[in-house]
Design a protein around this motif. Structure first.
Motif, PDB file in Angstrom:
ATOM      1  N   VAL A  24       0.858  -1.182   0.000  1.00 22.78           N
ATOM      2  CA  VAL A  24       0.000   0.000   0.000  1.00 22.78           C
ATOM      3  C   VAL A  24       0.894   1.232   0.000  1.00 22.78           C
ATOM      4  N   THR A  25       0.449   2.265  -0.721  1.00 21.94           N
ATOM      5  CA  THR A  25       1.174   3.522  -0.815  1.00 21.94           C
ATOM      6  C   THR A  25       0.192   4.650  -0.550  1.00 21.94           C
ATOM      7  N   GLY A  26       0.640   5.668   0.181  1.00 17.40           N
ATOM      8  CA  GLY A  26      -0.226   6.798   0.493  1.00 17.40           C
ATOM      9  C   GLY A  26       0.299   8.106  -0.052  1.00 17.40           C
ATOM     10  N   VAL A  27      -0.564   8.814  -0.761  1.00 19.68           N
ATOM     11  CA  VAL A  27      -0.279  10.196  -1.153  1.00 19.68           C
ATOM     12  C   VAL A  27      -1.078  11.043  -0.161  1.00 19.68           C
ATOM     13  N   VAL A  28      -0.397  11.478   0.902  1.00 24.22           N
ATOM     14  CA  VAL A  28      -1.043  12.237   1.968  1.00 24.22           C
ATOM     15  C   VAL A  28      -0.900  13.719   1.642  1.00 24.22           C
ATOM     16  N   ARG A 105      -5.221   8.159  -2.004  1.00 25.90           N
ATOM     17  CA  ARG A 105      -5.097   9.568  -1.635  1.00 25.90           C
ATOM     18  C   ARG A 105      -5.593   9.669  -0.198  1.00 25.90           C
ATOM     19  N   CYS A 106      -4.819  10.342   0.644  1.00 24.82           N
ATOM     20  CA  CYS A 106      -5.148  10.450   2.062  1.00 24.82           C
ATOM     21  C   CYS A 106      -5.140  11.910   2.502  1.00 24.82           C
ATOM     22  N   ARG A 107      -5.826  12.149   3.607  1.00 24.99           N
ATOM     23  CA  ARG A 107      -5.884  13.477   4.211  1.00 24.99           C
ATOM     24  C   ARG A 107      -5.455  13.340   5.665  1.00 24.99           C
ATOM     25  N   PRO A 108      -4.579  14.247   6.137  1.00 20.34           N
ATOM     26  CA  PRO A 108      -4.174  14.179   7.540  1.00 20.34           C
ATOM     27  C   PRO A 108      -5.307  14.648   8.450  1.00 20.34           C
ATOM     28  N   LEU A 109      -5.416  14.031   9.607  1.00 20.97           N
ATOM     29  CA  LEU A 109      -6.410  14.444  10.592  1.00 20.97           C
ATOM     30  C   LEU A 109      -5.774  15.200  11.754  1.00 20.97           C
TER      31      LEU A 109
END
Length: 160
Positions: A24-28, A105-109
């Motif tokens: 798994v790869t995250g574009v945060v 695609r990720c978003r920081p919380l």
């Protein structure tokens, strides 16, 4: 990258033979047009956050776990960006692997980025307009994550 226990147990049985794994790869991406990158301890290069799923682990859950473990940033996976079978590769010890990579695609919380384990030398937000040298595949994943079309990419035929 620390080798998960289940892989060590499999390697006892199959040796260095090719092992198919789910990565798994995250574009945060934050709201300041920055992407979260880690400077890898194994090769010193800047990279997107990535990891290997544990058996039975849900992909988005596994990626969020990897992001928190590596960077101390709590994030949420917003959408699947791409599904890609990577070419076979080998590690210095001779282990052969091939990954099916799921990029989100990720978003920081919450949380400030910091080195949170032994896999990274540095962790920080990078402006999208001033990125460090990255692997071409990772630059492509960032471009895909920025597409307004929420449909995941199953091939690299969008001309990037």
């Amino acid at each position: 990258m620390t080798t998960p226990k289940f892989i060590l147990e499999l390697r006892e049985k199959i040796g260095h033979d090719l092992l198919w794994l789910t990565g798994v790869t995250g574009v945060v991406l934050n709201d300041r047009d920055e992407v979260l990158l880690v400077r890898r301890a194994d090769n010193g290069r800047w990279a997107l956050v990535s990891g290997i799923l544990e058996p039975g682990e849900q992909p988005a859950v596994g990626l969020v776990r990897e992001i928190q473990e590596e960077t101390a940033v709590e994030a949420i996976a917003e959408r699947l960006v791409s599904v890609e079978s990577l070419p076979p590769s080998s590690y210095p010890n001779g282990d052969q692997v091939q990954y099916l990579d799921l990029c989100f695609r990720c978003r920081p919380l919450r949380g400030e980025p910091r080195v949170n384990d032994d896999e990274s030398l540095d962790v920080r937000w990078w402006p999208l307009t001033d990125l460090p040298p990255l692997d071409p595949r990772e630059l492509t994943l960032i471009k895909y994550a920025l597409f307004p079309d929420p449909q995941p990419i199953f091939t690299t035929d969008r001309g990037l």
